[in-house]
Write a protein that holds these residues in place. Structure first.
Motif, PDB file in Angstrom:
ATOM      1  N   VAL A 100      10.291  -1.627 -19.012  1.00  0.00           N
ATOM      2  CA  VAL A 100       9.282  -1.043 -18.132  1.00  0.00           C
ATOM      3  C   VAL A 100       9.081  -1.909 -16.890  1.00  0.00           C
ATOM      4  O   VAL A 100       8.950  -1.393 -15.770  1.00  0.00           O
ATOM      5  N   LEU A 101       9.064  -3.227 -17.061  1.00  0.00           N
ATOM      6  CA  LEU A 101       8.909  -4.116 -15.904  1.00  0.00           C
ATOM      7  C   LEU A 101      10.064  -3.954 -14.923  1.00  0.00           C
ATOM      8  O   LEU A 101       9.857  -3.949 -13.702  1.00  0.00           O
ATOM      9  N   ALA A 102      11.279  -3.827 -15.439  1.00  0.00           N
ATOM     10  CA  ALA A 102      12.436  -3.618 -14.566  1.00  0.00           C
ATOM     11  C   ALA A 102      12.341  -2.270 -13.867  1.00  0.00           C
ATOM     12  O   ALA A 102      12.595  -2.166 -12.652  1.00  0.00           O
ATOM     13  N   ASP A 103      11.968  -1.232 -14.611  1.00  0.00           N
ATOM     14  CA  ASP A 103      11.828   0.105 -14.016  1.00  0.00           C
ATOM     15  C   ASP A 103      10.750   0.115 -12.944  1.00  0.00           C
ATOM     16  O   ASP A 103      10.908   0.755 -11.898  1.00  0.00           O
ATOM     17  N   PHE A 104       9.648  -0.575 -13.214  1.00  0.00           N
ATOM     18  CA  PHE A 104       8.546  -0.598 -12.249  1.00  0.00           C
ATOM     19  C   PHE A 104       8.984  -1.216 -10.930  1.00  0.00           C
ATOM     20  O   PHE A 104       8.694  -0.667  -9.858  1.00  0.00           O
ATOM     21  N   ARG A 105       9.672  -2.330 -10.979  1.00  0.00           N
ATOM     22  CA  ARG A 105      10.084  -2.979  -9.738  1.00  0.00           C
ATOM     23  C   ARG A 105      11.029  -2.087  -8.946  1.00  0.00           C
ATOM     24  O   ARG A 105      10.913  -1.954  -7.723  1.00  0.00           O
ATOM     25  N   ARG A 106      11.986  -1.458  -9.625  1.00  0.00           N
ATOM     26  CA  ARG A 106      12.905  -0.556  -8.917  1.00  0.00           C
ATOM     27  C   ARG A 106      12.151   0.608  -8.272  1.00  0.00           C
ATOM     28  O   ARG A 106      12.391   0.953  -7.111  1.00  0.00           O
ATOM     29  N   GLU A 107      11.235   1.206  -9.029  1.00  0.00           N
ATOM     30  CA  GLU A 107      10.492   2.352  -8.508  1.00  0.00           C
ATOM     31  C   GLU A 107       9.561   1.939  -7.372  1.00  0.00           C
ATOM     32  O   GLU A 107       9.415   2.665  -6.378  1.00  0.00           O
ATOM     33  N   PHE A 108       8.952   0.784  -7.499  1.00  0.00           N
ATOM     34  CA  PHE A 108       8.026   0.294  -6.478  1.00  0.00           C
ATOM     35  C   PHE A 108       8.723   0.188  -5.128  1.00  0.00           C
ATOM     36  O   PHE A 108       8.168   0.594  -4.097  1.00  0.00           O
ATOM     37  N   PHE A 109       9.931  -0.323  -5.125  1.00  0.00           N
ATOM     38  CA  PHE A 109      10.623  -0.546  -3.856  1.00  0.00           C
ATOM     39  C   PHE A 109      11.468   0.648  -3.416  1.00  0.00           C
ATOM     40  O   PHE A 109      12.271   0.531  -2.488  1.00  0.00           O
ATOM     41  N   GLU A 110      11.254   1.802  -4.064  1.00  0.00           N
ATOM     42  CA  GLU A 110      11.823   3.047  -3.532  1.00  0.00           C
ATOM     43  C   GLU A 110      11.098   3.473  -2.263  1.00  0.00           C
ATOM     44  O   GLU A 110      11.640   4.216  -1.455  1.00  0.00           O
ATOM     45  N   ALA A 111       9.867   3.031  -2.094  1.00  0.00           N
ATOM     46  CA  ALA A 111       9.129   3.319  -0.864  1.00  0.00           C
ATOM     47  C   ALA A 111       9.724   2.519   0.287  1.00  0.00           C
ATOM     48  O   ALA A 111      10.336   1.461   0.094  1.00  0.00           O
ATOM     49  N   GLU A 112       9.544   3.040   1.486  1.00  0.00           N
ATOM     50  CA  GLU A 112      10.035   2.323   2.672  1.00  0.00           C
ATOM     51  C   GLU A 112       9.336   0.967   2.773  1.00  0.00           C
ATOM     52  O   GLU A 112       8.113   0.871   2.643  1.00  0.00           O
ATOM     53  N   VAL A 124       0.843  -1.202   0.000  1.00  0.00           N
ATOM     54  CA  VAL A 124       0.000   0.000   0.000  1.00  0.00           C
ATOM     55  C   VAL A 124       0.875   1.248   0.000  1.00  0.00           C
ATOM     56  O   VAL A 124       0.627   2.202  -0.761  1.00  0.00           O
ATOM     57  N   ARG A 125       1.912   1.257   0.817  1.00  0.00           N
ATOM     58  CA  ARG A 125       2.798   2.426   0.866  1.00  0.00           C
ATOM     59  C   ARG A 125       3.490   2.648  -0.486  1.00  0.00           C
ATOM     60  O   ARG A 125       3.663   3.789  -0.930  1.00  0.00           O
ATOM     61  N   ALA A 126       3.895   1.556  -1.128  1.00  0.00           N
ATOM     62  CA  ALA A 126       4.554   1.683  -2.433  1.00  0.00           C
ATOM     63  C   ALA A 126       3.581   2.221  -3.479  1.00  0.00           C
ATOM     64  O   ALA A 126       3.941   3.083  -4.293  1.00  0.00           O
ATOM     65  N   LEU A 127       2.347   1.735  -3.453  1.00  0.00           N
ATOM     66  CA  LEU A 127       1.347   2.219  -4.407  1.00  0.00           C
ATOM     67  C   LEU A 127       0.977   3.668  -4.119  1.00  0.00           C
ATOM     68  O   LEU A 127       0.711   4.446  -5.051  1.00  0.00           O
ATOM     69  N   ARG A 128       0.961   4.047  -2.852  1.00  0.00           N
ATOM     70  CA  ARG A 128       0.686   5.452  -2.506  1.00  0.00           C
ATOM     71  C   ARG A 128       1.771   6.355  -3.062  1.00  0.00           C
ATOM     72  O   ARG A 128       1.481   7.434  -3.599  1.00  0.00           O
ATOM     73  N   ARG A 129       3.007   5.923  -2.969  1.00  0.00           N
ATOM     74  CA  ARG A 129       4.104   6.728  -3.514  1.00  0.00           C
ATOM     75  C   ARG A 129       3.975   6.847  -5.032  1.00  0.00           C
ATOM     76  O   ARG A 129       4.186   7.933  -5.604  1.00  0.00           O
ATOM     77  N   LEU A 130       3.622   5.746  -5.715  1.00  0.00           N
ATOM     78  CA  LEU A 130       3.420   5.807  -7.160  1.00  0.00           C
ATOM     79  C   LEU A 130       2.298   6.764  -7.521  1.00  0.00           C
ATOM     80  O   LEU A 130       2.386   7.513  -8.510  1.00  0.00           O
ATOM     81  N   ASP A 131       1.237   6.761  -6.724  1.00  0.00           N
ATOM     82  CA  ASP A 131       0.116   7.654  -6.978  1.00  0.00           C
ATOM     83  C   ASP A 131       0.542   9.109  -6.801  1.00  0.00           C
ATOM     84  O   ASP A 131       0.194   9.974  -7.611  1.00  0.00           O
TER      85      ASP A 131
END
Length: 261
Positions: free
Chosen positions: A139-151, A109-116
């Protein structure tokens, strides 16, 4: 191709199976039923992402737990992602699906909130990155990296496959099928129209792999990204614009034993 099927016979078989499974009657027993309970596109994006994330194990259990997770989110998943308080997030702790725990759900949820907040939502991220790169694996590689930028706790990373490590990324490919494909049959949503259906890759799991090999569509023995590319390339020879339509054919036949292979 397999010795038992010439090309035209195989095409006819794939089309017949596609027509059997790509219909609304397929929905209730499939994880896609979770996002189908909503009408708002943002709710469908979030519900679909969580349903795809927990899509391993028994299908009835996946469907049951997907709907249960939505109830934990007050049946308003987009609003929950955007606005849930820490107290409300703690309410997810009771959720468990196999090794996906409530703590993983909170981190997601926190990762999706950051993406939003940063990109306007998960769909905007995928569409913008595809427009910039024109290459879905990137894009799949970029998404995973960006997703886990959240705490997050490191343990939750296992629930989002890494294409850079060669994973088949079955659940992400399935989620993208739901969000991108548009054919008017009422199963897939077609929400992300800036990504062409031709760019999609087939969701590859045990059932699909077994059926594809039996039909001579796949020779690689491992169910990894190289196998995904091989199988998708084979299916593009039947429909270059929408190869992933045959996910219905291969998955349906594999899971129901429709072919005696």
């Amino acid at each position: 191709m397999d010795a038992f099927f010439d090309r035209e016979s195989l095409r006819e078989l794939l089309e017949r199976l596609h027509d059997t499974y790509n219909r609304p009657e397929f929905i209730p027993d499939d994880p896609i039923s979770v996002p189908h309970r909503f009408t708002d596109p943002a709710d469908r994006e979030i519900a679909g992402f969580f349903a795809a994330t927990i899509a391993w194990g028994s299908r009835p259990q996946i469907v049951r737990n997907g709907h249960r997770l939505m109830r934990y989110m007050d049946d308003a998943p987009a609003d929950f992602v955007r606005h849930a308080s820490e107290r409300e997030l703690a309410g997810l702790d009771a959720f468990v699906h196999r090794t996906f725990r409530g703590s993983d759900a909170r981190d997601f949820v926190r990762a999706l909130r950051r993406l939003d907040t940063c990109y306007g939502g998960i769909g905007c991220f995928f569409e913008d990155r595809y427009a910039a790169t024109g290459d879905l694996p990137t894009v799949l590689a970029d998404f995973r990296r960006e997703f886990f930028e959240a705490e997050h706790a490191p343990r939750c990373e296992k629930h989002l496959s890494s294409i850079e490590r060669g994973a088949a990324c079955k659940r992400l490919c399935m989620y993208l099928r739901w969000m991108v494909r548009r054919d008017g049959r009422g199963v897939d949503f077609g929400l992300w129209q800036r990504i062409p259906m031709s760019a999609l890759r087939l969701p590859l799991d045990l059932h699909v792999g077994r059926t594809a090999r039996a039909l001579g569509l796949l020779t690689r023995r491992q169910n990894d990204w190289r196998a995904v590319e091989e199988l998708t390339a084979a299916l593009r020879t039947f429909d270059a614009e929408d190869p992933v339509r045959y996910d219905f054919s291969l998955f349906g036949a594999g899971i129901d034993g429709a072919l005696k292979l």
